[in-house]
Structure formats: C-alpha cells, structure tokens
Design a protein around this motif. Structure first.
Motif, PDB file in Angstrom:
ATOM      1  N   ASN A 476       0.732  -1.034  -0.265  1.00 43.65           N
ATOM      2  CA  ASN A 476      -0.105  -0.037   0.030  1.00 43.65           C
ATOM      3  C   ASN A 476       1.209   1.666   0.113  1.00 43.65           C
ATOM      4  OD1 ASN A 476      -2.337  -1.363  -0.267  1.00 43.65           O
ATOM      5  ND2 ASN A 476      -2.867  -1.472   2.128  1.00 43.65           N
ATOM      6  N   GLN A 477       1.934   0.786   0.371  1.00 43.83           N
ATOM      7  CA  GLN A 477       2.805   2.031   0.001  1.00 43.83           C
ATOM      8  C   GLN A 477       3.116   2.673  -1.498  1.00 43.83           C
ATOM      9  OE1 GLN A 477       4.053   3.744   3.303  1.00 43.83           O
ATOM     10  NE2 GLN A 477       2.605   2.120   3.762  1.00 43.83           N
ATOM     11  N   PRO A 478       3.113   4.285  -1.600  1.00 39.17           N
ATOM     12  CA  PRO A 478       3.481   4.736  -2.562  1.00 39.17           C
ATOM     13  C   PRO A 478       4.620   3.693  -3.499  1.00 39.17           C
ATOM     14  CG  PRO A 478       3.189   6.640  -1.355  1.00 39.17           C
ATOM     15  CD  PRO A 478       3.580   5.379  -0.478  1.00 39.17           C
ATOM     16  N   PHE A 479       4.618   3.747  -4.443  1.00 39.60           N
ATOM     17  CA  PHE A 479       6.151   3.148  -5.566  1.00 39.60           C
ATOM     18  C   PHE A 479       6.455   4.206  -6.930  1.00 39.60           C
ATOM     19  CE2 PHE A 479       3.115  -0.715  -4.670  1.00 39.60           C
ATOM     20  CZ  PHE A 479       4.162  -1.539  -5.054  1.00 39.60           C
ATOM     21  N   VAL A 480       7.877   4.185  -6.694  1.00 40.70           N
ATOM     22  CA  VAL A 480       7.575   5.552  -7.453  1.00 40.70           C
ATOM     23  C   VAL A 480       8.879   4.859  -8.543  1.00 40.70           C
ATOM     24  CG1 VAL A 480       9.497   7.195  -7.173  1.00 40.70           C
ATOM     25  CG2 VAL A 480       8.967   6.901  -5.595  1.00 40.70           C
ATOM     26  N   MET A 481       7.919   5.176  -9.825  1.00 42.95           N
ATOM     27  CA  MET A 481       8.634   4.591 -11.344  1.00 42.95           C
ATOM     28  C   MET A 481       8.598   6.041 -12.359  1.00 42.95           C
ATOM     29  SD  MET A 481       7.567   1.487 -10.671  1.00 42.95           S
ATOM     30  CE  MET A 481       7.687   1.576  -8.861  1.00 42.95           C
ATOM     31  N   HIS A 482       9.928   6.103 -12.504  1.00 38.51           N
ATOM     32  CA  HIS A 482      10.503   6.946 -13.714  1.00 38.51           C
ATOM     33  C   HIS A 482      10.124   8.549 -12.747  1.00 38.51           C
ATOM     34  CE1 HIS A 482      11.293   3.471 -15.893  1.00 38.51           C
ATOM     35  NE2 HIS A 482      10.462   3.864 -16.601  1.00 38.51           N
ATOM     36  N   GLY A 483      10.176   8.536 -11.664  1.00 35.04           N
ATOM     37  CA  GLY A 483      10.470  10.022 -11.022  1.00 35.04           C
ATOM     38  C   GLY A 483       8.765  10.066 -10.235  1.00 35.04           C
ATOM     39  N   ALA A 486       3.176   5.827  -7.810  1.00 31.68           N
ATOM     40  CA  ALA A 486       2.185   5.341  -8.352  1.00 31.68           C
ATOM     41  C   ALA A 486       1.954   4.408  -7.047  1.00 31.68           C
ATOM     42  CB  ALA A 486       2.621   4.390  -9.101  1.00 31.68           C
ATOM     43  N   MET A 487       0.856   4.217  -6.963  1.00 33.35           N
ATOM     44  CA  MET A 487      -0.590   4.114  -5.724  1.00 33.35           C
ATOM     45  C   MET A 487      -1.431   2.529  -6.400  1.00 33.35           C
ATOM     46  SD  MET A 487       0.362   5.490  -2.981  1.00 33.35           S
ATOM     47  CE  MET A 487      -0.971   4.527  -2.120  1.00 33.35           C
ATOM     48  N   VAL A 488      -0.275   1.579  -5.872  1.00 34.56           N
ATOM     49  CA  VAL A 488      -1.260  -0.031  -6.561  1.00 34.56           C
ATOM     50  C   VAL A 488      -1.452  -0.292  -4.650  1.00 34.56           C
ATOM     51  CG1 VAL A 488      -0.384   0.306  -8.550  1.00 34.56           C
ATOM     52  CG2 VAL A 488       0.212  -1.011  -6.297  1.00 34.56           C
ATOM     53  N   SER A 489      -2.364  -1.366  -5.160  1.00 33.77           N
ATOM     54  CA  SER A 489      -3.462  -2.293  -3.737  1.00 33.77           C
ATOM     55  C   SER A 489      -2.791  -3.788  -3.904  1.00 33.77           C
ATOM     56  CB  SER A 489      -4.533  -1.857  -3.356  1.00 33.77           C
ATOM     57  OG  SER A 489      -5.366  -2.036  -4.098  1.00 33.77           O
ATOM     58  N   VAL A 490      -3.146  -4.240  -3.613  1.00 29.02           N
ATOM     59  CA  VAL A 490      -2.896  -5.835  -3.534  1.00 29.02           C
ATOM     60  C   VAL A 490      -4.714  -6.879  -2.966  1.00 29.02           C
ATOM     61  CG1 VAL A 490      -2.029  -6.219  -1.579  1.00 29.02           C
ATOM     62  CG2 VAL A 490      -2.215  -8.436  -3.534  1.00 29.02           C
TER      63      VAL A 490
END
Length: 798
Positions: A476-483, A486-490
């Motif tokens: 649930n923590q934010p993902f940093v992609m190319h600056g 992005a927020m995803v859940s599972v």
C-alpha cells in the motif's frame, strides 16, 4: 564481375550493335521515303507551274495555248480538276504573296501567311524550291507543303506554286512499311539468336570453370580427394586434367605426412587434456590442453606426481574441484586408464576435461526453468513442487501451512500510462517488498503477469492473516516509477490449512477463487477461502457466458423513462435504459448485470447496442407522431466507451444509419468518468459536439462537484442527482442548495434536469423554484417505447 557476366555482357553489346544497325537502316529507309516524296512533289509542282505559266499542252497542231495565269476561270477550273481527281490542294501566289488561285475560293485575294519561316518569299527571290510545314487554326497538326517558283516567258518570276504533298508523303511511307516490318523482325531474330548463343556459350564455359573452382575449394578445405574429371581437348579441359593430376600427387604426399605426424598432432590439438603417467605415477607427457586446464602449463606438469591433484581411481569418470596456482578454481572431470603389459602395470593415460562452464550452464538452465526471469522469484512450476512437498510434510507431521494468492489492483493502469519498463520495475519492487515482509524460509513466487503466490510453512490461519496484512501494508506504500508516484493495492486470497488437500493445483485454484472474492469485496484486502466462494465464482462465470451471448441472441430490451418539461408536464425527452431478458432469471435490472459487463469489458458492446436501438426507436416515434414525440433521447456512456478511439465515428454511424438528427441525441456521463483524464475527455467531447450531439453530466453533485470542470469540459445538460431531492420538502437548507444549482445551470445556459422525483410535493416545490425539466418514478417509470406511446395516446399521463 564473373566470367559469365562478362560473356553475357559482350553478347549483349553485340545484340545492342545489331539493334543499332537495324535502327540506322530503319531511319535510312524512312529518310529515303521522305526524300522520294519531296522529289515527286517537287516534280509535280514544277509541272503545274509550267501549265499555269505557259498554258495546257495543245491538242492540235498549230494551236497556241494561253497561260492559265491570266485566265482566272481557266485557272480555277484547272485547280479544281486537280483537286477533285488527284486530291491535291494547290495555291497560286504572285510576287507579293497574294493568293491568285486556291481550291478554297474564300482565300483568293488574301495574303499567304502560312509559311512562318518565309519559305515562299525565299523561293520567289532565289527561284529554289523549298518544303515547309503549314500550321493554322484549321490544321494545328500541320500540312506538308512544297513551294516552287512560277517562271513565265523569258525567265521572269511571276510568283510561286504551293502544293500540299501530305497524301504523297503518306503513300511513300506506307509503301515502305512492309520493308520496315521485315527489318524489325530480322533485327529481333538476330538479337534473340545472339543472346541465345551467348547464353549457351557462357553456360558451357562457366559450368566447367565452376566445376574446377569447386574442386579447388574442396582441396583448399583439406579434402584432397576432389577431382574435376573434365573431358574434351580445349584449354579448359586440359587445365582440369592437369589439376586432377596435381591433386592426386598432393593426396599421396599428404598421406605420407599424416602417417608420420598423426599421433603428435592429435595429442597437441585435442580439446581434452591428455597426460601420460609412468609406473611410479609421475607425468611423463602432457599436451597443451592439460597444461591450460590445470594452470600449470604443459612443461610444468612434467615430473609431477599425478596423485597430488588427481586422486587415482578406476576407469570410470570422476569429477573434482581443482585449485589453480593463480587462485582460480575449475571443475575437472577425468578418467584414468591403466596401461598393462605382460600383466604388469607400466603406466596410465589420464584424460581430463574442464566442465566448469557446462556445470554453470546446467545450473542456469535449471534456475531459469524454475524461476521467473524478471523478479528472480520461483515460478509456478517450482512453487507447485514446493507446495506438494509442504502438503506431504503437513499431512505426515501435522504441521500447519497456508497459501496466499496475490493480485495487484491497478497494475494495468500503471503499465499502460507509464510504459512496460515502469510496469517491470513495479513488479520487481513488489517482489522485493513481499520478500522483506515475510520470513526468510517462506516461498514467494511469481505466477505470471501481476499475480504472486506465497507458501507459509508452519503458519496457522491467525499467523497467516498477520503475514497477509503485512503484505497489504507493504504494497500500500507508494511506488516511485521514473520519478512519478504510483499507487497500487493488492487483493489476497488465502487457503488455510492445506493438509486436507491432496492436489497442489486445487490449493492454488481455491486461493485464486478467494482472491477474486477479495476483489469483489472491495479490493485491497484478503479473504479466506470458503466452499461457497467456488459456487459463486461458477455462477459468475455462467452469468458472464450468458451475458456475452445476450446481444447476439436478442435478449437485451430497450426501456425509456420520460423527462418531463415543467410546468406544462409534457414529455420533453426520454432517457434510454437497458434491461436483460434472461431466459433463466427473467427480466433483469441494470444493477444485476451492468457491473459484470463493466468488469468483463462487455459494457462497450452493450453501450453500442443501446445507442443504436435508442436512436432507431426515437426516430420511428418522431416519424409516427411528430407533435407528440420527444425532442431528444439520452444515452448513458460508460468509461470504457469513452476511451474507444473511434467513439465519434460510431456515434456518427448510428445517427446516419437510423436517420436521427444529431441535435436529438444527448450522451450522459458521470462526473467520475469525466474527470478521469480531463484533457483527453474534453477533446473527445468536443469532437462529439461538433457532430451536433449534446453532452450531459449525470448524477451531478455526487462526484467531484468542482465548478472548474464546467469551464473546461463542453457540456449542455446538468442532471441533478436524486440524493438532492430526498428530504427536500421541509428542509430549507437543502431547498436553497437545489435552487442555487438550478440558478447556476440556467446562468451558464445549461439545461438542468432534476432526477428522482417520487412525490407530488417534490414536483410542486421544484416548479416554484423554476425547475424546467424533471425525471422520476412519480412522472413515469422506465418502460418499453411502445407502452409509453400507447399511454400518451390514451391520455393516461401525469
């Protein structure tokens, strides 16, 4: 360039010379015909000039004919007779280029100006005949003319005779056409013969040269048995015979050399290391490969006790790690073959191979076969293998074990918006977070796509739930992609315990079912598998299969709900709604199948069907009863439909096919759909409005409710959500809010429709507020078009 091409090039040049010669002959033939036509025309013109100057020949003795030049009628009769009998156009011109006589009477007395180059004037001046092309408005392609001087008595120049010789020229050219065709045919035959002869000769020469070349290449590659075996007495055949003799001598010499050096060369160049050992176990011979493998060099191995680094054994192959003097290590496979003479061991031969790369490659292949390339995690095959072993241990020892099935929510959006590289980075980060959130001995596997699985050995259900929550928190923590963040859940499905199962595939399948239950529950959570989940999934799959065929089987039904214009309470428009006539469950409301259609992507096909059917139904209604028909029909547009690139073309096709005016179609979108991508949405809606279609915001007030998007997005209609109407009567604050929304819409020039009218009190209150359009069960429930038309015709209306 090879020999064959050179030969063919030479013959091609010869063919070109033949063609050039033929062209010269054709040109000379045509030139001769032209010259003959000119000479003939000149002779005829001179005869005519003589007749005009001196008169026609006398018929009787003693007769003195008068010159035709001075007798206009005789001259005219003479020229007309030549024109009628011989199709010759003749013009008689005086010294000043005035036309004295012509087959065309209108030209007599005019000045002759058709010789643009002044050939007639030059002929009158120097008395030399000339030819020229007469071009005029009547003859833009030009007329071939010859001009000769008109010389009278005592050599006085009286003018000129102009004679058209085009027919004569055509006759001369036509007379030589047969000869030209014969020349062309002869030239073509000669060219074909030359090319055929060149092809045959070049093929014969190059075939033997190629045979000789192949034999040379065979010998060059080390096969001395190659021969040409050419027959004949020409130079190439003698060369081939000399080559065969030379090859035979080389073959005999090579055999003699190989017989002497064969053994040494094999040992020196063998890829495997070979060592000779004496009876005491010391190395007496070593090739270069043995020195390279051991790192000691061929000379460094001589005199070394083989048992120091290669333990003795039988003739079977053994494999050991070997430390080199430079500190590197290799894996060596070797065999020791004893040499026995007179029942006594006199030595041995050791054959050794470096199998380091082979073993590394085998390890890599095993690893790749059982692990995911992107994340390095175990793949489905390895996970199932470990799961089967864990199930066996759980059944034997009574240990607890749990399986988690994880699927990322929102991964597709990241992958589509930021690119596949960002999606790969997200998957790798997901794998790292999952491994960090679990115990070292737990198995985390990637099953494919954005799906993962976890095997928790020694974990009962409460413990497994703790680790499942840890996975949720980690992802649930934010993902940093190319600056970019992005927020995803599972969504996680859990099967615990697994000891009762006998099939690993069944455990994984049930965990997958529980994962889908977690998605249905709202995503971002975990669900423990229960037996009824499987039944629900099967029911969902069955519903999906039947819904896929609903459009094609004609099971969808179009209902419409009237939008009433106030205060007169007449039908202003209708909203198109879809129902499903399920053969098994009867008429289904949208809430029972639209969410499934949106989840499976079938919503686009259903939206397309509703659009076409609504346009067609309202158009028929307008044709049947123009005065009592609705002014517009509203059709809901889903988020999936809005993202289709050719949406505008589909709407235009539906309007063109049904004949409905674009101004009679309103497309409704919710605030949430509108705000997904404001720039793209605004551009797409502007395209639709250019067709003449109106845009409505459905359920206004339930989404973002930001007045800013009313400025940025082209809209025509606001549909106030029913939640504003519930409790309206008696609630002064809510009445002020609805009144403000109505005034806002009217101020912006928008049509405002209030939804959810269920009582007369609500309707009366909205009418006093200035509401112009209303919709709700109190004014009419959704029903088939035919039923609504009949009810309107019968007068049973609010």
């Amino acid at each position: 360039m090879d020999v064959r091409r050179k030969l063919l090039g030479a013959f091609l040049v010869a063919a070109a010379l033949v063609a050039a010669t033929g062209g010269v002959v054709l040109h000379a033939d045509r030139t001769a015909a032209e010259q003959a036509a000119v000479s003939e025309a000149e002779q005829v013109a001179r005869g005519i000039a003589k007749d005009v100057a001196f008169g026609l020949p006398a018929d009787t003795d003693g007769e003195h004919p008068a010159p035709l030049l001075y007798d206009e009628s005789a001259l005219e009769l003479y020229l007309n007779r030549l024109h009628d009998l011989q199709q010759r156009d003749i013009v008689v011109i005086d010294q000043n280029k005035n036309i004295l006589a012509d087959a065309v009477p209108e030209n007599i007395g005019t000045r002759f100006e058709e010789d643009r180059g002044g050939e007639v004037t030059a002929t009158i001046d120097d008395q030399k005949p000339r030819i020229f092309i007469e071009q005029s408005a009547d003859y833009p392609e030009g007329i071939q003319q010859v001009v000769v001087p008109l010389i009278g008595v005592a050599g006085a120049v009286k003018g000129a005779i102009v004679l058209e010789y085009t027919p004569l020229y055509d006759q001369m050219v036509a007379a030589t056409s047969g000869a030209r065709r014969l020349i062309i045919a002869a030239v073509l035959i000669c060219i074909l013969l030359v090319m055929l002869l060149g092809l045959l000769i070049s093929r014969s020469i190059t075939r033997r040269i190629n045979s000789l070349t192949r034999a040379v290449e065979v010998i060059r590659d080390g096969d001395l048995s190659g021969r040409v075996a050419l027959s004949g007495r020409d130079e190439i055949s003698r060369l081939g015979q000399a080559f065969d003799d030379m090859a035979g001598r080389l073959e005999r010499s090579a055999r003699e050399i190989l017989a002497k050096e064969y053994t040494d060369r094999i040992l020196a160049n063998a890829g495997e290391g070979i060592c000779g050992v004496d009876a005491g176990g010391r190395i007496t011979f070593a090739n270069e490969a043995a020195g390279r493998i051991t790192g000691l060099g061929a000379d460094g191995l001589l005199g070394v006790d083989a048992q120091e680094f290669l333990p003795a054994g039988d003739d079977t192959e053994r494999e050991i790690p070997l430390e080199r003097p430079d500190g590197t290590s290799v894996r060596v496979a070797y065999t020791v073959s004893t040499i026995v003479k007179d029942d006594a061991r006199i030595g041995a031969v050791i054959v050794l191979r470096d199998v380091t790369r082979q073993r590394d490659l085998e390890y890599d292949l095993r690893h790749q076969a059982l692990h995911d390339v992107l994340t390095g995690l175990p793949n489905r095959k390895l996970f199932l293998d470990r799961l089967e072993h864990a199930m066996a241990r759980a059944r034997a020892a009574g240990d607890a074990a749990t399986v988690l099935y994880l699927d990322l929510d929102g991964f597709k959006k990241v992958n589509d918006s930021l690119g596949h590289n960002a999606g790969d980075a997200l998957l790798r980060t997901t794998a790292e977070r999952l491994v960090a959130a679990l115990r070292p001995h737990d198995t985390v596997a990637r099953l494919g796509g954005d799906e993962f699985a976890v095997l928790l050995e020694g974990a009962d259900q409460p413990t497994a739930e703790t680790y499942a929550q840890a996975c949720l928190d980690a992802l649930n923590q934010p993902f940093v992609m190319h600056g970019r963040k992005a927020m995803v859940s599972v969504s996680i499905g859990m099967v615990s315990p697994i000891a009762a199962y006998t099939d690993a595939e069944e455990v994984l399948r049930n965990a997958d079912v529980a994962m889908y239950a977690a998605k249905a529950y709202g995503k971002g959570c975990f669900q423990v598998f229960e037996s009824h989940m499987h039944e629900q999934l099967l029911d969902k799959l069955d519903s999906e299969a039947r819904l896929r065929d609903a459009v094609h089987r004609g099971e969808l039904r179009l209902h419409v709900q009237p939008v009433v214009a106030l205060p007169g309470r007449r039908v202003g428009g209708v909203e198109a709604l879809v129902r499903w006539q399920d053969p098994e469950r009867g008429l289904q409301q949208p809430g029972s199948f639209i969410p499934l259609a949106e989840e499976t992507g079938l919503i686009a096909e259903i939206d397309r069907w509703v659009l076409f059917e609504a346009c067609q139904a309202v158009k028929r209604w307008q044709d049947l009863a123009p005065e009592a028909s609705p002014a517009w029909v509203s059709v809901n547009l889903s988020a999936v439909e809005l993202e289709i690139p050719d949406l505008t073309d589909r709407v235009a096709y539906a309007l063109a096919t049904t004949g409905l005016s674009p101004h009679c179609l309103v497309l409704e979108l919710t605030e949430t759909v509108l705000m997904r991508d404001l720039a793209v949405t605004a551009a797409r809606l502007e395209e639709l409005r250019e067709l003449g279609v109106k845009i409505a915001i459905d359920d206004f007030g339930t989404g973002y409710s930001s007045l800013g998007y009313l400025r940025d997005i082209p809209v025509d209609v606001l549909k106030v959500d029913r939640s504003f109407i519930t409790g309206l009567v008696g609630n002064q604050r809510q009445q002020e809010l609805v009144s403000a929304v109505l005034q806002l819409g009217h101020t912006l020039g928008l049509k405002v429709v209030v939804e959810g009218i269920e009582t007369e009190d609500q309707l009366q209150l909205l009418t006093r507020m200035g509401c112009r359009y209303a919709q709700g069960y109190h004014l009419g429930r959704p029903e088939p078009v035919a039923t609504l038309i009949e009810r309107l015709a019968a007068g049973s209306w609010v």
